[in-house]
Write a protein that holds these residues in place. Structure first.
Motif, PDB file in Angstrom:
ATOM      1  N   SER A  53      30.795  19.169 -11.616  1.00 36.45           N
ATOM      2  CA  SER A  53      31.180  18.957 -13.015  1.00 36.45           C
ATOM      3  C   SER A  53      31.356  17.469 -13.309  1.00 36.45           C
ATOM      4  N   LEU A  81      36.851  14.172 -18.119  1.00 33.29           N
ATOM      5  CA  LEU A  81      37.804  15.230 -17.817  1.00 33.29           C
ATOM      6  C   LEU A  81      37.647  16.414 -18.767  1.00 33.29           C
ATOM      7  N   ALA A  82      37.396  16.148 -20.038  1.00 31.07           N
ATOM      8  CA  ALA A  82      37.172  17.236 -20.991  1.00 31.07           C
ATOM      9  C   ALA A  82      35.928  18.047 -20.603  1.00 31.07           C
ATOM     10  N   GLN A 110      42.656  14.963 -25.598  1.00 28.95           N
ATOM     11  CA  GLN A 110      43.070  16.093 -26.423  1.00 28.95           C
ATOM     12  C   GLN A 110      42.043  16.372 -27.515  1.00 28.95           C
ATOM     13  N   LEU A 115      35.846  25.922 -16.543  1.00 29.25           N
ATOM     14  CA  LEU A 115      36.298  27.125 -17.247  1.00 29.25           C
ATOM     15  C   LEU A 115      35.178  28.155 -17.318  1.00 29.25           C
ATOM     16  N   THR A 172      33.997  21.008  -8.527  1.00 32.58           N
ATOM     17  CA  THR A 172      34.612  19.869  -9.225  1.00 32.58           C
ATOM     18  C   THR A 172      33.697  18.658  -9.188  1.00 32.58           C
ATOM     19  N   ILE A 220      36.731  20.216 -17.582  1.00 30.26           N
ATOM     20  CA  ILE A 220      37.527  21.387 -17.968  1.00 30.26           C
ATOM     21  C   ILE A 220      36.626  22.477 -18.528  1.00 30.26           C
ATOM     22  N   ARG A 221      35.717  22.093 -19.412  1.00 31.30           N
ATOM     23  CA  ARG A 221      34.804  23.091 -19.990  1.00 31.30           C
ATOM     24  C   ARG A 221      33.899  23.690 -18.919  1.00 31.30           C
ATOM     25  N   VAL A 233      38.958  18.096 -25.864  1.00 34.58           N
ATOM     26  CA  VAL A 233      39.216  19.486 -25.478  1.00 34.58           C
ATOM     27  C   VAL A 233      39.300  20.379 -26.712  1.00 34.58           C
TER      28      VAL A 233
END
Length: 259
Positions: free
Chosen positions: A153, A114-115, A17, A122, A150, A118-119, A20
């Protein structure tokens, strides 16, 4: 009592969290800037050259180059997220606060990874949405394309962690981007198919690890590529596994994380 089984993963969720929120807090730099850059590429290659030249039978140049631009955004941002975040934590000394928390090495690496994914994904998604104004893509194998993006990344999130741990200052960190990452991307077939090169340079390009990611993603999107998709995916997966093992080894030892 029902929450007790999830408590060991609380540090992971908290760190994820935090990471992100970190890049979303400065979204104008971490998300909008690469999207604007990709939009400029799309305008140059889509609006000006898109219908005028073709390097792949059955597709215009815009359709050829868009998959490469999407993956370039994924790669650059996944790498930048882990590299900049971990290096700044080392540089500012705040990594010490993290190391005294009950975060295990596996939670540490997966939260950062994982962060970053996600970036990266995105930015890749928004780049694709913008590309719809310039040329449609057939998405012949959409699940394979998502799997390759995926994987890309994930791979470059690991590379970012490794670069952040080895870098001793900002100049050495930028060296990874300017002298390793960008040349590999531009020479990996983003703007031209490897098959049109002379035999010597085409063979040399097969030593470029980015070639397999870019060609595999383009193959999944357009249905054609210089090499079979399964070969591209297998080579990319092996590279990702190798970098993950390397990053996990360094983080497990606390390499240059404790000062």
């Amino acid at each position: 009592m029902n929450e007790r089984p999830f408590l060991p993963w609380l540090p992971f969720y908290t760190l994820l969290q935090k990471e992100v929120r970190r890049f979303l807090r400065v979204a104008s730099q971490t998300v909008m800037t690469p999207i604007i850059t990709a939009s400029l590429y799309l305008f140059v290659f889509g609006a000006t050259l898109g219908d005028r030249i073709s390097v792949l039978p059955g597709f215009n140049y815009a359709q050829f180059v868009i998959p490469g631009l999407i993956l370039m955004g994924v790669i650059n941002n996944a790498f930048s997220n882990t590299a900049s975040s971990l290096f700044m934590s080392r540089y500012l000394g705040s990594i010490v606060d993290l190391l005294v928390t009950p975060v295990t090495p596996s939670q540490f690496i997966f939260a950062y990874t994982l962060a970053a994914m996600i970036r990266g994904l995105l930015v890749g998604l928004v780049t694709w949405l913008i590309s719809l104004f310039f040329a449609p893509l057939p998405w012949v194998h959409p699940l394979a394309a998502v799997a390759m993006a995926t994987l890309a990344s994930f791979l470059f999130a690991q590379f970012g962690l490794i670069a952040a741990m080895y870098a001793s200052n900002f100049d050495s960190l930028s060296m990874y981007t300017n002298f390793i990452l960008l040349p590999l991307i531009y020479l990996g077939g983003v703007f031209y198919p490897i098959s049109i090169l002379p035999p010597f340079w085409a063979g040399l390009s097969h030593l470029n690890p980015l070639f397999y990611l870019i060609d595999g993603f383009r193959h999944a999107v357009l249905g054609v590529g210089d090499i079979p998709f399964l070969l591209a995916f297998a080579v990319s997966a092996l590279m990702a596994l190798g970098l993950f093992g390397w990053a996990a080894f360094l983080i497990g030892r606390g390499y240059r994380l404790r000062g």
